[in-house]
Design a protein around this motif. Structure first.
Motif, PDB file in Angstrom:
ATOM      1  N   GLY A 139       0.827  -1.205   0.000  1.00  0.00           N
ATOM      2  CA  GLY A 139       0.000   0.000   0.000  1.00  0.00           C
ATOM      3  C   GLY A 139       0.859   1.252   0.000  1.00  0.00           C
ATOM      4  N   VAL A 164      -1.926   6.474   0.391  1.00  0.00           N
ATOM      5  CA  VAL A 164      -3.261   6.039   0.824  1.00  0.00           C
ATOM      6  C   VAL A 164      -3.141   4.833   1.744  1.00  0.00           C
ATOM      7  N   TYR A 165      -3.874   4.841   2.833  1.00  0.00           N
ATOM      8  CA  TYR A 165      -4.024   3.639   3.660  1.00  0.00           C
ATOM      9  C   TYR A 165      -5.458   3.483   4.124  1.00  0.00           C
ATOM     10  N   ASP A 166      -6.007   2.292   3.956  1.00  0.00           N
ATOM     11  CA  ASP A 166      -7.321   1.969   4.504  1.00  0.00           C
ATOM     12  C   ASP A 166      -7.136   1.247   5.832  1.00  0.00           C
ATOM     13  N   THR A 167      -8.183   1.296   6.661  1.00  0.00           N
ATOM     14  CA  THR A 167      -8.103   0.706   8.003  1.00  0.00           C
ATOM     15  C   THR A 167      -7.581  -0.732   7.976  1.00  0.00           C
ATOM     16  N   GLU A 169      -5.719  -2.335   6.024  1.00  0.00           N
ATOM     17  CA  GLU A 169      -4.294  -2.513   5.694  1.00  0.00           C
ATOM     18  C   GLU A 169      -3.418  -2.254   6.917  1.00  0.00           C
ATOM     19  N   THR A 199      -2.534  10.078   6.696  1.00  0.00           N
ATOM     20  CA  THR A 199      -2.341   8.628   6.817  1.00  0.00           C
ATOM     21  C   THR A 199      -1.621   8.299   8.119  1.00  0.00           C
ATOM     22  N   LEU A 202      -4.248   8.325  10.903  1.00  0.00           N
ATOM     23  CA  LEU A 202      -5.050   7.096  10.869  1.00  0.00           C
ATOM     24  C   LEU A 202      -4.221   5.901  11.328  1.00  0.00           C
ATOM     25  N   TRP A 203      -2.995   5.835  10.863  1.00  0.00           N
ATOM     26  CA  TRP A 203      -2.087   4.731  11.242  1.00  0.00           C
ATOM     27  C   TRP A 203      -1.989   4.649  12.762  1.00  0.00           C
TER      28      TRP A 203
END
Ligand code: IPM
Ligand code: MG
Length: 370
Positions: A139, A164-167, A169, A199, A202-203
């Protein structure tokens, strides 16, 4: 006896030279009946580009999908500096990682006692070092869209990469890091740049939640990625497992590699999620170093990172952890004996071995442990 499909993708530059040393070990293990390796070979990087005009062919991608483990050498070199971006050598590696779903990249940095002198850092800083970088690999900015260069029409161009990072991942890479920490010193350091990147925010949030919900017994700390780079050269032994994104992981693992004496020492494992039915993970094993075109063909390449990557394959894909331990012990013994390729030479231990001599000595040391 266990039977495994291994795919060799030696690639470019020193890739084929260091892979040749792994092939000797595999041949010996086959001859001894220690395992049954069915081996096949493909092209990747510049060598694939020369043969097919692509960084990896569909046929070789299919072989990689079917293999129990892919052993990857290195790709790239000045010969292919001018090829179009989407068929550049590195595209072959990135496609393998993405299409095989290899989201978890394990990069252990271990300073062998005999090499504490070869590091550019002081001996007491690196002696006994044993850290593990867990790098997210499918990612982030490596794959995010848009990824473009556009002409603004006023003599200016604009380059865009997208982080970009989704939850999910972040959750899955965090779990890999926490699980591994439990088998080690029980500490995870999560590195991001939450002070400038969404990101990163969120990370941080996701890692904190996974920790609280599932791994509260593991020690967790958050560190800004730039500070992590500084701490790695200041006092690296404060770390156990570092979990970080694709780009920071790329950079931090090169730093970690030098702590161990040389980039020629660092192996890596790239793993996918376990298959729901077979529990088997797709996997690829590669040294952290590149194709080193400047020394290709001179016999100066250090095969240890490649051989240790095969060791990681024995451990993580082939359930042969005991043999992985023996191989690590063989490497350690050969270094203790004073054998040095050019990259790990020091004043007290001058360069005295070619790629082949180093590989042969490790095989011999392994044989004596059989
Ligand atoms: C690595 C390498 C690769 C990366 C290159 C060759 C694309 O530097 O595996 O660390 O950036 O991931
Ligand atoms: Mg790198």
């Amino acid at each position: 006896m266990a039977s495994f499909n291994l795919l060799y993708l030696p690639g470019d530059g020193i890739g084929p030279e260091v892979m040749a040393e792994v092939k000797k070990i595999v041949a010996w293990m086959n001859a001894q009946g220690i395992a049954r390796f069915e081996t096949d070979q493909g092209l990747v990087g510049g060598s694939a580009h020369d043969a097919h005009g692509k960084a990896i062919s569909e046929a070789d991608m299919a072989k990689a999908q079917a293999a129990d483990a892919v052993l990857f050498g290195a790709v790239g070199g000045p010969k292919w500096d001018k090829v179009p971006y989407d068929v550049r050598p590195e595209a072959g590696l990135l496609r393998l990682r993405k299409d095989l779903g290899l989201f978890a990249n394990l990069r252990p940095a271990i300073c062998y006692p005999a090499l504490a002198d070869a590091s550019s850092l002081k001996k007491n800083v690196v002696e006994g070092l044993d850290i593990l970088i867990v790098r997210e690999l499918t990612g982030g900015v490596y794959f995010g869209e848009p990824k473009t260069i556009t002409d603004l029409g006023n003599g200016q161009k604009r380059g865009i990469d997208t982080q970009v990072y989704d939850t999910f991942e972040i959750e899955r890479i965090a779990r890999v890091a926490f699980d591994l920490a439990r088998t080690r010193r029980n500490k995870v350091s999560s590195a991001e740049k939450r002070n400038v990147m969404k990101t990163g925010v969120l990370w941080n949030e996701v890692v904190t939640r996974i920790h609280k919900e599932e791994y509260a017994s593991v020690q967790l700390e958050h560190v800004l990625a730039d500070n992590c780079a500084m701490q790695l050269v200041r006092w690296p032994k404060q770390y156990d497992v570092i979990v970080t994104d694709n780009l920071f992981g790329d950079v931090l693992s090169d730093v970690a590699a030098m702590l161990t004496g040389s980039l020629g020492m660092l192996p890596s494992a790239s793993l996918g999620a376990p298959d729901a039915k077979t529990k088997r993970r797709k996997s690829l094993y590669e040294p952290v170093h590149g194709s080193a075109p400047d020394i290709a063909g001179t016999g100066a390449a250090n095969p240890i990172a490649m051989i240790a990557s095969f060791g990681m394959a024995l451990r993580y894909s082939l359930a042969m952890g005991e043999w992985a331990d023996r191989l690590d012990a063989a490497i350690s013994a050969v270094l203790a004996d004073g054998l040095r390729t050019r990259d790990i030479a020091s004043e007290t231990a001058p360069a005295n071995a070619t790629t082949t001599q180093m590989g042969d000595a490790i095989l011999k040391a392994l044989q004596s442990r059989a």
